[in-house]
Motif scaffolding. Structure first.
Motif: not given
Length: 411
Positions: A90, A93-95, A97
């Motif tokens: 998770e 994925n944020k990094e 984005a």
């Protein structure tokens, strides 16, 4: 401005601590998983030994129950690893984005720079821009501006390449994390299937043992008789030593001292007692490998209803041919024959005693100084139940101790 800088620094430190904590937690989980795998391997070995005579036994039931508990713990550990990886995925994925957003923004800025550069790419236009200056200082500033403009363009191009490289690494990390997660979930499923099969076998063994209650009761009576003889031998040895210690105390001019205080008198005994106490929870097992097949204290019989077992120490099921060893430096107080329990070795460590029962081929004698992990004898092999089981106790004077609290790994 200063407050903003402080806020950013604190946030940065917190993020780093969090990442470090997660990494440490992952390492701890991996280590625990390896240790549990070793324990499962050992129980497999012990089960093969007990199953080789084709007879169901109480040892087999206890070992299998122990393995089921270990596998349950392993599943729990795998579950924690999966959860940790989910958080990691998770976060990645944020990094990614954020990185993709940054790259798109940088590309847009770079495109605008290129358009301006293209419009001013003619050398004549650049020279005219400089020569149109009002004075030398303005011409110099314009020249410096063009130079910085070119450098900024190169810098932005390098930054885009760098960010794209970071994004690719993050994608690789994400792929690896997902593969690891899939592997863990597969392992978890296999363990759950194995536990289901083990529970079926456990119930089958229990049912067969239940049908033969007469033999179980006879075995229990024999064990109780041997335990009573061992307890009597230990009590006699402790009483004798207490009397001798109190006599030495009186001769030294010290009256009204307790038995434990008398046993710990003398520089060497005091030092040994203190050192032994400092190692609580860190002492080595009295055999190189094994599992606890009988816990300390009073607990119900695994098969016989309304019958309890009282244990002054712990029983350790160990591979055949294993040798018992001293858990600390000390002196052999006694080597006694216990009918029904082979031989027992009692070692003094200042005011503490350790008892090793059900031994054959004892290699130590009374009064012998002994070192940590020094071999004292072979654990006897029970031919009827096809097992090798050591009975182990710890005493402080006349007070029984729970060995599980003293040995490393909290067995």
């Amino acid at each position: 401005m200063k407050l903003l800088i402080k806020y950013i620094l604190v946030l940065f430190l917190l993020l780093n601590v969090s990442v470090s904590s997660n990494a440490q937690s992952k390492k701890e989980l991996e280590y625990k998983k390896k240790q549990l795998a070793k324990e499962i391997q050992l129980t497999d070995k012990l089960l093969k030994e007990t199953a080789s005579d084709k007879k169901e036994s109480l040892t087999q039931l206890r070992t299998l129950s122990k393995q089921i508990r270990i596998r349950d713990e392993l599943i729990s550990t795998i579950g924690k690893e999966v959860k940790s990886l989910s958080s990691e995925i998770e976060a990645t994925n944020k990094e990614m984005a954020v990185l993709e957003k940054d790259i798109n923004k940088m590309k847009e800025d770079y495109a605008r720079l290129l358009q301006v550069t293209y419009r001013n790419s003619n050398a004549y236009h650049r020279l005219m821009f400089i020569f149109a200056s009002d004075d030398f200082n303005q011409a110099f500033r314009r020249l410096r501006y063009l130079k910085e403009y070119n450098e900024e363009r190169k810098k932005q191009a390098e930054e885009i390449i760098k960010k794209q490289s970071t994004l690719e690494r993050k994608k690789e990390d994400l792929l690896l994390a997902k593969k690891e997660q899939e592997s863990l979930l597969s392992d978890k499923k296999k363990e759950q299937s194995t536990i289901a099969n083990n529970k079926v076998t456990e119930q089958r063994i229990y049912n067969k043992l239940k049908k033969n209650e007469k033999k179980l009761k006879a075995d229990l009576a024999a064990k109780k008789s041997a335990t009573k003889k061992l307890d009597s031998a230990i009590a006699a040895i402790i009483k004798k030593e207490l009397e001798a210690a109190k006599k030495r105390a009186r001769e030294a001019g010290k009256k009204n001292v307790s038995g434990n205080e008398a046993l710990a008198m003398g520089t060497e005994a005091k030092s040994l007692s203190a050192s032994f106490e400092l190692n609580m929870g860190k002492l080595p097992w009295p055999v190189p490998s094994g599992i606890v097949s009988g816990r300390y204290g009073t607990h119900p019989h695994p098969v016989l209803k309304n019958i309890t077992i009282n244990n002054n120490g712990i029983d350790i099921n160990t591979p055949k041919g294993s040798r018992a060893r001293s858990i600390f430096d000390g002196e052999v107080t006694s080597v006694v024959n216990i009918p029904g329990a082979n031989k027992a070795v009692i070692i003094r460590h200042g005011s503490y005693l350790t008892v090793y029962a059900n031994l054959t081929d004892v290699t130590v004698t009374r009064g012998q100084k002994i070192k940590l992990k020094e071999s004292i004898g072979m654990v006897a092999n029970d031919i009827d139940n096809n097992k090798a089981e050591l009975h182990f106790e710890i005493w402080k004077g006349t007070e029984k101790q729970n060995p599980s609290k003293w040995l490393a790994g909290n067995p």
